[in-house]
Write a protein that holds these residues in place. Structure first.
Motif, mmCIF file in Angstrom:
data_model
loop_
_atom_site.group_PDB
_atom_site.id
_atom_site.type_symbol
_atom_site.label_atom_id
_atom_site.label_comp_id
_atom_site.label_asym_id
_atom_site.label_seq_id
_atom_site.Cartn_x
_atom_site.Cartn_y
_atom_site.Cartn_z
ATOM 1 N N ARG A 281 0.826 -1.148 0.047
ATOM 2 C CA ARG A 281 -0.064 0.006 0.107
ATOM 3 C C ARG A 281 0.943 1.094 0.191
ATOM 4 O O ARG A 281 0.417 2.376 -0.737
ATOM 5 C CB ARG A 281 -0.926 0.163 1.136
ATOM 6 C CG ARG A 281 -1.687 1.075 1.305
ATOM 7 C CD ARG A 281 -2.476 0.939 2.602
ATOM 8 N NE ARG A 281 -3.477 2.373 2.723
ATOM 9 C CZ ARG A 281 -4.084 2.575 3.909
ATOM 10 N NH1 ARG A 281 -4.343 1.789 4.797
ATOM 11 N NH2 ARG A 281 -4.674 3.715 3.818
ATOM 12 N N TYR A 282 1.938 1.289 0.769
ATOM 13 C CA TYR A 282 2.795 2.270 0.655
ATOM 14 C C TYR A 282 3.480 2.877 -0.541
ATOM 15 O O TYR A 282 3.579 3.972 -0.964
ATOM 16 C CB TYR A 282 4.023 2.302 1.755
ATOM 17 C CG TYR A 282 4.918 3.159 1.868
ATOM 18 C CD1 TYR A 282 6.305 3.010 1.692
ATOM 19 C CD2 TYR A 282 4.689 4.482 2.473
ATOM 20 C CE1 TYR A 282 7.024 4.212 1.808
ATOM 21 C CE2 TYR A 282 5.424 5.406 2.679
ATOM 22 C CZ TYR A 282 6.763 5.399 2.325
ATOM 23 O OH TYR A 282 7.808 6.352 2.408
ATOM 24 N N GLU A 283 3.870 1.554 -1.241
ATOM 25 C CA GLU A 283 4.398 1.888 -2.738
ATOM 26 C C GLU A 283 3.424 2.442 -3.605
ATOM 27 O O GLU A 283 3.868 3.422 -4.195
ATOM 28 C CB GLU A 283 5.020 0.585 -3.323
ATOM 29 C CG GLU A 283 6.108 0.016 -2.741
ATOM 30 C CD GLU A 283 6.530 -1.368 -3.021
ATOM 31 O OE1 GLU A 283 7.635 -1.432 -3.691
ATOM 32 O OE2 GLU A 283 5.553 -2.232 -3.218
ATOM 33 N N ILE A 284 2.070 2.107 -3.500
ATOM 34 C CA ILE A 284 1.192 2.293 -4.230
ATOM 35 C C ILE A 284 0.678 3.966 -3.948
ATOM 36 O O ILE A 284 0.531 4.663 -4.908
ATOM 37 C CB ILE A 284 -0.022 1.478 -4.366
ATOM 38 C CG1 ILE A 284 0.208 0.149 -4.984
ATOM 39 C CG2 ILE A 284 -1.343 2.074 -5.171
ATOM 40 C CD1 ILE A 284 -0.833 -0.682 -4.716
ATOM 41 N N GLU A 285 0.849 4.231 -2.807
ATOM 42 C CA GLU A 285 0.516 5.732 -2.369
ATOM 43 C C GLU A 285 1.578 6.569 -2.815
ATOM 44 O O GLU A 285 1.166 7.510 -3.285
ATOM 45 C CB GLU A 285 0.387 5.586 -0.709
ATOM 46 C CG GLU A 285 -0.886 4.993 -0.241
ATOM 47 C CD GLU A 285 -1.017 5.133 1.128
ATOM 48 O OE1 GLU A 285 0.127 5.594 1.905
ATOM 49 O OE2 GLU A 285 -1.970 4.886 2.047
ATOM 50 N N ARG A 286 2.756 6.327 -2.641
ATOM 51 C CA ARG A 286 3.785 7.063 -3.304
ATOM 52 C C ARG A 286 3.533 7.374 -4.845
ATOM 53 O O ARG A 286 3.863 8.321 -5.185
ATOM 54 C CB ARG A 286 5.022 6.634 -2.741
ATOM 55 C CG ARG A 286 5.464 6.610 -1.382
ATOM 56 C CD ARG A 286 7.017 6.777 -1.126
ATOM 57 N NE ARG A 286 7.557 5.554 -1.542
ATOM 58 C CZ ARG A 286 8.957 5.215 -1.519
ATOM 59 N NH1 ARG A 286 9.490 6.328 -0.776
ATOM 60 N NH2 ARG A 286 9.508 4.405 -2.027
#
Length: 603
Positions: A159-164
């Motif tokens: 989720r963190y990768e996609i948010e960035r």
């Protein structure tokens, strides 16, 4: 592959991101054609996020297929084959088409195992990638295309990768929009200079907002800069209508309740930069709001007075840039908070597992985080119950954040973290508080959601051992919950005799106390496989009401009477006697404490 910035401290990563975004904005506003801007977008995404390859896909003139128009790392042969031999049609099941239509990210951890990707499996293998993520480029109400990232190996996108990637895509969409406008304006010679001046001013706006972040002005500084740029007072709140910053002392902003009601009426699918909101009476109340997204969630909102017709394009652009900069600032704060929570959790675990006095290295670690564990502390153990599992999980996250934020205002700083499935707070006894620490913590937890019930128990540290205080508070909490005392704060004094016995921390003595009264009943149950102990517990829980006891145990009231007579015969007592009833009730609670909750009990 991880991004090269992942191992940097949050501040260094923020500077790297802001510098890259500034370069992207500058190129988009310069005399650069659209193809170059798209390639810069792909190269920026690859550099910041560590993808092996990146591509920007834009619909063709007929709007029936997506065409790779900007790329980084991809071969010319791959781009040509995808654009001609293996076209990505908008009515296909490709991840890019799905992301374009849905307006949300689509990822595949291994393209070789995805049936709908079979048409491009060959070119993917030749190019050398196994995982793909496609994020829509959203500008206002339009989806301009997709920003795609590729990994050479199988990869599960977090989720963190996609948010960035979404954060970068949002900024890239503004850059692409700017580049397209410049492309169109080249044919409008009469207004070219005026439009370039407007874009230059937009860049100045963006630079000013970024400068606030770079000098650590925070959300308050961004609000002040935006207020000056648009000439209106500004209020910024988070997703729960908690105020983050405001400007303008003479204006009365909507109340949290009114903002909450207005937010509920707004469509979550709306993508307009600035929207007019309705007041609590259902009429346009003369307020505008802009969403600040972090990933796919609305992390904050910008509120200011006026109507959409009174905003000029530069003011709209200022709000757009402010939304991006606020999202970067919130991401930085979120990252810092996650690091602090992890360090606090590790520290609390080590403190509670230490026996006796805390070691000097442990005290030093605590001081670096702002905690002085060399002084006496109160241990507060809290638990939550929610109407649903989802509500409870969300409440735990918010509760920890609320208590952490609350404790940061006190010196010495209390230590709060999750431990053993509960929220544990070590609060210095020397803190100057108007209310008892347990009440403060329980109140802070209860305020995070109306759908949860918070219960807390408090115990003062015994000598040097905060771990001992934790175990005592944990036992007190369980006793309170067994007694039906939820949604409140319980101290050892509130538990009377049991609270006093909890402080002894001598399981053998506690067990002996319970055995003197209950051993005949316990032994009889063990030898005859009866349920006299269960009946006794239910009898006291139902306030000596035999009919209620029978109903609770699903047996006949005569059976309850027979079992109670058997208990009186075994123990040679009369349960109707008040002193006996108090002795047996206390013995039952002490038995539970001594055999289940205190350390080393029952050994």
């Amino acid at each position: 592959m991880a991004s090269s910035t992942d191992n940097q401290r949050p501040g260094a990563e923020l500077v790297t991101w802001l510098a890259a975004l500034r370069t992207l904005s500058a190129q988009a506003c310069a005399d650069t054609d659209l193809r170059e801007v798209l390639c810069l977008v792909a190269d920026t995404a690859r550099t910041l996020l560590g993808f092996d390859f990146c591509g920007v896909l834009i619909p063709d003139s007929n709007r029936d297929r997506l065409v790779v128009q900007g790329w980084s790392g991809l071969s010319e042969e791959y781009v040509q084959r995808v654009n001609s031999d293996r076209p990505i049609r908008l009515d296909s099941g490709s991840p890019s088409s799905r992301a374009f239509h849905r307006g949300e990210p689509v990822s595949i951890r291994d393209v070789r195992g995805e049936p709908e990707f079979a048409l491009w499996a060959g070119v993917a293998q030749e190019q050398g990638y196994r995982a793909i993520v496609a994020v829509p480029l959203v500008a206002g109400a339009d989806i301009l295309g997709t920003l795609n990232g590729y990994y050479a190996s199988v990869h599960t996108f977090t989720r963190y990768e996609i948010e960035r990637l979404i954060l970068l895509a949002n900024h890239a969409a503004i850059a692409v929009t700017s580049a397209r406008r410049l492309d169109e304006l080249r044919t409008l010679t009469g207004s070219l200079r005026e439009q370039r001046d407007a874009l230059a001013r937009s860049e100045q706006i963006h630079e000013r907002l970024l400068a606030v972040t770079l000098r650590s002005g925070g959300i308050t500084g961004i609000a002040a800069a935006l207020s000056d740029l648009i000439g209106r007072p500004v209020l910024i709140d988070d997703g729960r209508q908690a105020e983050l910053a405001r400007t303008g002392d003479v204006i009365e902003f909507p109340t949290p309740a009114a903002r909450s009601a207005a937010a509920e009426c707004m469509s979550t699918e709306a993508t307009a930069t600035v929207e007019a909101v309705a007041d609590v009476d259902g009429d346009l109340g003369g307020w505008l709001v802009a969403r600040v997204r972090l990933g796919t969630e609305v992390a904050a909102r910008i509120w200011f007075p006026g109507d959409a017709e009174t905003l000029d394009p530069l003011q709209v652009r200022a709000v757009e840039h402010a939304s991006i900069v606020i999202s970067v600032e919130l991401l930085r704060e979120q990252t810092a908070a996650e690091v602090e929570r992890r360090l606090s959790g590790e520290l609390l675990t080590d403190v509670l597992s230490s026996s006796g006095s805390l070691s000097n290295p442990l005290l030093t670690r605590a001081r670096r985080l702002g905690h002085d564990l060399s002084i006496p502390h109160v241990a507060i153990v809290a638990t939550l119950t929610g109407s649903t599992d989802v509500a409870a999980r969300l409440a735990w996250q918010r509760a920890l954040a609320a208590v952490t934020e609350l404790s940061s205002a006190y010196r010495p700083k209390p230590l709060a973290a999750m431990h053993g499935g509960m929220l544990v707070t070590l609060w210095p006894e020397a803190s100057d508080t108007s209310d008892p620490p347990g009440v403060i913590v329980q109140r802070a937890i209860a305020q995070v959601s109306q759908e949860i019930t918070a219960t807390a128990a408090v115990a003062a540290s015994c000598a040097d051992s905060v771990g001992e205080a934790y175990h005592i508070a944990k036992g007190a909490l369980d006793i309170a919950l067994q007694g039906g005392r939820s949604g409140t704060t319980v101290t050892l004094e509130d538990l009377g005799l049991v609270g006093l016995l909890l402080q002894l921390n001598e399981p053998a003595k506690l067990a002996a106390f319970a055995a003197r009264t209950l051993k005949p009943v316990i032994d009889y149950d063990a030898n005859h496989r009866t349920e006299l102990m269960t009946t006794l517990r239910s009898y006291f829980a139902n306030r000596h009401d035999r009919n209620a006891t029978a109903k609770a145990l699903v047996i006949h009231s005569n059976t309850v009477a027979q079992r109670l007579r058997r208990i009186e015969q075994l123990c040679e007592v009369n349960l109707a006697d008040p002193a006996t009833a108090m002795e047996f009730s206390s013995a039952l609670m002490v038995h539970d404490v001594a055999t289940r909750h205190l350390p080393d009990a029952g050994r």
